[in-house]
Design a protein around this motif. Structure first.
Motif, short mmCIF file in Angstrom:
data_model
loop_
_atom_site.label_atom_id
_atom_site.label_comp_id
_atom_site.label_asym_id
_atom_site.label_seq_id
_atom_site.Cartn_x
_atom_site.Cartn_y
_atom_site.Cartn_z
N THR A 242 78.48 59.31 84.64
CA THR A 242 77.48 60.22 84.08
C THR A 242 77.92 60.83 82.75
O THR A 242 77.15 61.55 82.12
CB THR A 242 77.18 61.36 85.07
OG1 THR A 242 78.42 61.95 85.45
CG2 THR A 242 76.47 60.85 86.30
N ARG A 243 79.17 60.57 82.32
CA ARG A 243 79.69 61.24 81.12
C ARG A 243 79.00 60.78 79.85
O ARG A 243 78.67 61.58 78.98
CB ARG A 243 81.21 61.00 81.04
CG ARG A 243 81.89 61.59 79.81
CD ARG A 243 81.72 63.10 79.78
NE ARG A 243 82.18 63.67 78.53
CZ ARG A 243 81.42 63.78 77.44
NH1 ARG A 243 80.18 63.32 77.46
NH2 ARG A 243 81.89 64.34 76.35
N SER A 244 78.80 59.46 79.68
CA SER A 244 78.19 58.95 78.46
C SER A 244 77.53 57.61 78.74
O SER A 244 77.77 57.00 79.79
CB SER A 244 79.25 58.77 77.36
OG SER A 244 80.19 57.79 77.75
N ALA A 245 76.69 57.16 77.79
CA ALA A 245 76.02 55.86 77.96
C ALA A 245 77.07 54.75 78.02
O ALA A 245 76.93 53.79 78.78
CB ALA A 245 75.06 55.61 76.81
N PHE A 246 78.14 54.90 77.23
CA PHE A 246 79.22 53.91 77.27
C PHE A 246 79.79 53.80 78.67
O PHE A 246 79.95 52.70 79.20
CB PHE A 246 80.31 54.30 76.26
CG PHE A 246 81.68 53.80 76.60
CD1 PHE A 246 81.96 52.44 76.58
CD2 PHE A 246 82.70 54.69 76.93
CE1 PHE A 246 83.22 51.96 76.91
CE2 PHE A 246 83.97 54.21 77.25
CZ PHE A 246 84.23 52.86 77.25
N LEU A 247 80.08 54.94 79.31
CA LEU A 247 80.68 54.89 80.64
C LEU A 247 79.69 54.41 81.70
O LEU A 247 80.08 53.74 82.65
CB LEU A 247 81.27 56.25 81.00
CG LEU A 247 82.64 56.48 80.32
CD1 LEU A 247 83.03 57.94 80.35
CD2 LEU A 247 83.72 55.63 80.97
#
Lengths: 128, 222
Positions: B148-153
């Motif tokens: 949920t931290r970033s779109a990358f993750l």
């Protein structure tokens, strides 16, 4: 695999190896493992080795990966160029075409969208 | 089987040319001789499924490649990836693939103890891979770098997790194959199922090659 050769042997199932005795099959897997390990080691050691010019490293890694996928296909999945393997290779070729279209197309379109997009502040202003 | 046929049989790629083969061996490409044996139809059908599975993975790869820079101020691959762990995971999968090849040779030889041993080794290396991956995921989540931290993750966990799910399903399939050979012996239908399993297991290794290159090696370098 167990079928006697010479009868209705028009095609080979994917993954099917032609083994006369166990040794021939073992050699295929051993050669495959050796090549795969060598290519994996090359991939992991290449970035810090300084052998390849820095900006070319990503392309070199991709080439090594494609080579290793080829090794896996030939030595582990037994997809070969022999005529009884034509159907399997044709299906693989179609799969590769779709994969290239999907990945290449997505990257191409998204790169252009990013380039052509208005800066975020302007979009926010328009929405007001 | 005559000696000539045996010699030709040692030439699976027909580099010697197909004209020397007995007439029943020549591939006509016109469907002569009736439908292909079930072994070939089954294998071919499963090959088509595997290719469609690879197409699905390519969609996840494309998503990841598009979102790899969308870190939303969070950590990127260079800060997160532990290449030593990935190298050990790769070694586990390679060893597992090789052991699976040994299992298919044992099936060819109808040698049950050797088959069970090879499959046990396959399962152990597969489980080791899965353990390392779960450990890596847990470590990332604990560092606040969850999906949920970033779109990358999100893209990272979807892509790598999808491969991990395939390995999990493959492990369950592997154990049922061991049980089936023990319970039912080297029956033709069980051997066909095993041929499909070994295709699946080797194909997972091919996807992992793309994964460790695109996600980990390229991600840690740029």
């Amino acid at each position: 695999m167990s079928d006697h050769p010479g009868h209705h042997h028009h095609d080979t199932a994917p993954g099917e190896e032609r083994i006369d005795d166990g040794e021939g099959g073992f050699r295929t897997y051993a050669v495959g493992l050796g090549l795969a390990v060598a290519l994996t080691l090359a991939s992991f050691l290449l970035p810090d080795s300084g052998i390849v010019w820095g900006p070319a490293i990503p392309m070199a890694l991709i080439v090594l990966a494609i080579a290793q996928m080829g090794v896996h296909l030939v030595f582990f999945l037994h997809i070969t160029t022999s005529p009884d393997n034509t159907n399997n290779v044709m299906a693989l070729a179609f799969g590769v075409l779709i994969v290239l279209l999907l990945i290449g197309g997505s990257l191409w379109i998204m790169a252009h969208l990013n380039q052509n997009m208005m800066p975020m502040e302007q979009i926010m202003q328009m929405q007001r | 089987m005559s000696a000539t046929v045996a010699r030709e049989f040692g030439d699976p790629n027909r580099v010697g040319g197909s004209r020397k083969l007995p007439p029943t061996w020549v591939v006509s490409g016109r469907g002569e001789g009736g439908p292909a044996p079930k072994r070939i139809v089954t294998g071919y059908g499963f090959w088509i499924f595997l290719l469609s599975d690879i197409v699905m993975f390519s969609a996840f790869f494309a998503t990841y490649a598009v979102l790899v820079r969308a870190t939303a101020g969070g950590p990127d691959g260079k800060q997160l990836f532990d290449l030593r762990n990935v190298a050990v995971e790769t070694g586990c999968l390679l060893a597992s693939s090789f052991a699976c090849g040994m299992a298919s040779i044992a099936v060819h030889q109808r040698n049950l103890p050797r088959f069970l041993l090879a499959m046990a080794v396959t399962a152990l290396f597969g489980a080791a891979f899965l353990g390392l991956e779960i450990n890596e995921f847990a470590g990332l989540v604990a560092r606040g770098a969850g999906p949920t931290r970033s779109a990358f993750l999100s893209a990272f966990f979807t892509l790598v997790g999808c491969h991990g799910l395939h390995v999990t399903a493959g492990l369950l399939w592997l154990l049922t194959m061991m049980a089936q050979f023990v319970a039912k012996g080297f029956r033709a239908d069980i051997i066909r199922r095993f041929a499909c399993f070994s295709l699946f297991w080797h194909a997972l290794d091919i996807i992992w090659v793309a994964l460790f290159t695109v996600v980990y090696l390229l991600g840690a370098g740029t």
